[in-house]
Design a protein around this motif. Structure first.
Motif, PDB file in Angstrom:
ATOM      1  N   LEU A 173      57.063 127.393  33.104  1.00 62.16           N
ATOM      2  CA  LEU A 173      56.168 126.362  33.851  1.00 62.16           C
ATOM      3  C   LEU A 173      56.536 124.912  33.034  1.00 62.16           C
ATOM      4  O   LEU A 173      55.987 124.533  32.030  1.00 62.16           O
ATOM      5  N   THR A 174      57.360 123.857  34.125  1.00 64.30           N
ATOM      6  CA  THR A 174      57.758 122.617  32.934  1.00 64.30           C
ATOM      7  C   THR A 174      57.154 121.043  33.770  1.00 64.30           C
ATOM      8  O   THR A 174      57.216 121.495  35.426  1.00 64.30           O
ATOM      9  N   THR A 175      56.787 120.179  33.208  1.00 59.15           N
ATOM     10  CA  THR A 175      55.942 119.527  33.449  1.00 59.15           C
ATOM     11  C   THR A 175      57.194 118.227  34.364  1.00 59.15           C
ATOM     12  O   THR A 175      57.750 118.991  33.750  1.00 59.15           O
ATOM     13  N   GLU A 176      56.726 117.508  34.647  1.00 57.97           N
ATOM     14  CA  GLU A 176      57.166 116.840  35.191  1.00 57.97           C
ATOM     15  C   GLU A 176      58.503 115.798  34.186  1.00 57.97           C
ATOM     16  O   GLU A 176      59.314 115.641  34.878  1.00 57.97           O
ATOM     17  N   GLU A 177      57.969 115.366  33.210  1.00 58.51           N
ATOM     18  CA  GLU A 177      58.319 114.929  32.254  1.00 58.51           C
ATOM     19  C   GLU A 177      58.879 115.353  31.585  1.00 58.51           C
ATOM     20  O   GLU A 177      60.473 115.077  31.610  1.00 58.51           O
ATOM     21  N   GLU A 178      59.162 116.974  31.712  1.00 56.30           N
ATOM     22  CA  GLU A 178      59.765 117.465  31.645  1.00 56.30           C
ATOM     23  C   GLU A 178      61.018 117.471  31.932  1.00 56.30           C
ATOM     24  O   GLU A 178      62.570 117.929  31.636  1.00 56.30           O
ATOM     25  N   ARG A 179      60.912 118.087  33.396  1.00 55.17           N
ATOM     26  CA  ARG A 179      62.189 117.651  34.665  1.00 55.17           C
ATOM     27  C   ARG A 179      62.674 117.096  34.747  1.00 55.17           C
ATOM     28  O   ARG A 179      63.929 117.459  34.872  1.00 55.17           O
TER      29      ARG A 179
END
Length: 187
Positions: free
Chosen positions: A4-10
């Motif tokens: 599960l990635t954060t919006e920042e990581e995406r």
């Protein structure tokens, strides 16, 4: 397990992907140009196709940033003797340039140079001279009258007049080349 990635990581992942794709565009373009310069036009085609593919992914299918890849493909096709395909690539580039009101003079100079080379190769000297004149105009307005880009246009135009046996015009255009640049074009 899926992470599960954060919006920042995406967002960071997308930025890294685009950065890698731009690197591939630069690498493929420089390799295609190197092959063309060395007279290996057929070998240049896959690299130029990769440059176009990744340019389309990064910039979109109608971006002016696709013009350099189309011009590389056209130049490789001209050298490989596939004039119809070269004409198709030049037409694609021209369509983009015409749809881009603020298109740079550098792109327009290179587009007309490509058409000039196509028509010289095809033996249509009138059309070649028309496009080479436009090439010189855009090159001089973008890079200056004494630039290498302008000298290249004069050289190509002089060669057309030479092939037409119009030696006085050819000589006057060859005279526009600086002596240091004449050596560069003789080889």
């Amino acid at each position: 397990l899926p992470s599960l990635t954060t919006e920042e990581e995406r967002k960071h992942g997308v930025e890294q992907l685009v950065k890698r794709q731009k690197y591939i565009i630069d690498l493929a373009s420089s390799m295609a140009q190197k092959f063309i310069f060395n007279g290996k036009h057929k070998t240049a085609l896959p690299a130029a196709l990769h440059a176009l593919h990744f340019s389309t992914q990064v910039y979109g299918s109608s971006s002016v940033q696709l013009v350099p890849a189309y011009l590389l493909l056209a130049e490789a096709c001209i050298g490989a003797g596939n004039l119809q395909q070269a004409s198709n690539y030049l037409s694609q580039a021209q369509w983009i340039v015409l749809r881009t009101p603020d298109c740079s003079g550098a792109f327009q100079h290179r587009l007309h140079r490509g058409f000039g080379l196509l028509y010289v190769t095809d033996g249509n000297f009138d059309q070649a001279l028309y496009h080479l004149a436009k090439d010189i105009y855009f090159a001089s307005s973008t890079f200056g009258l004494k630039s290498v880009e302008v000298s290249g246009g004069y050289f190509l135009m002089a060669n057309v007049f030479f092939r037409q046996n119009k030696m006085d015009i050819a000589d006057s255009l060859y005279a526009e080349l600086k002596p240091s640049k004449q050596k560069q074009f003789r080889s």
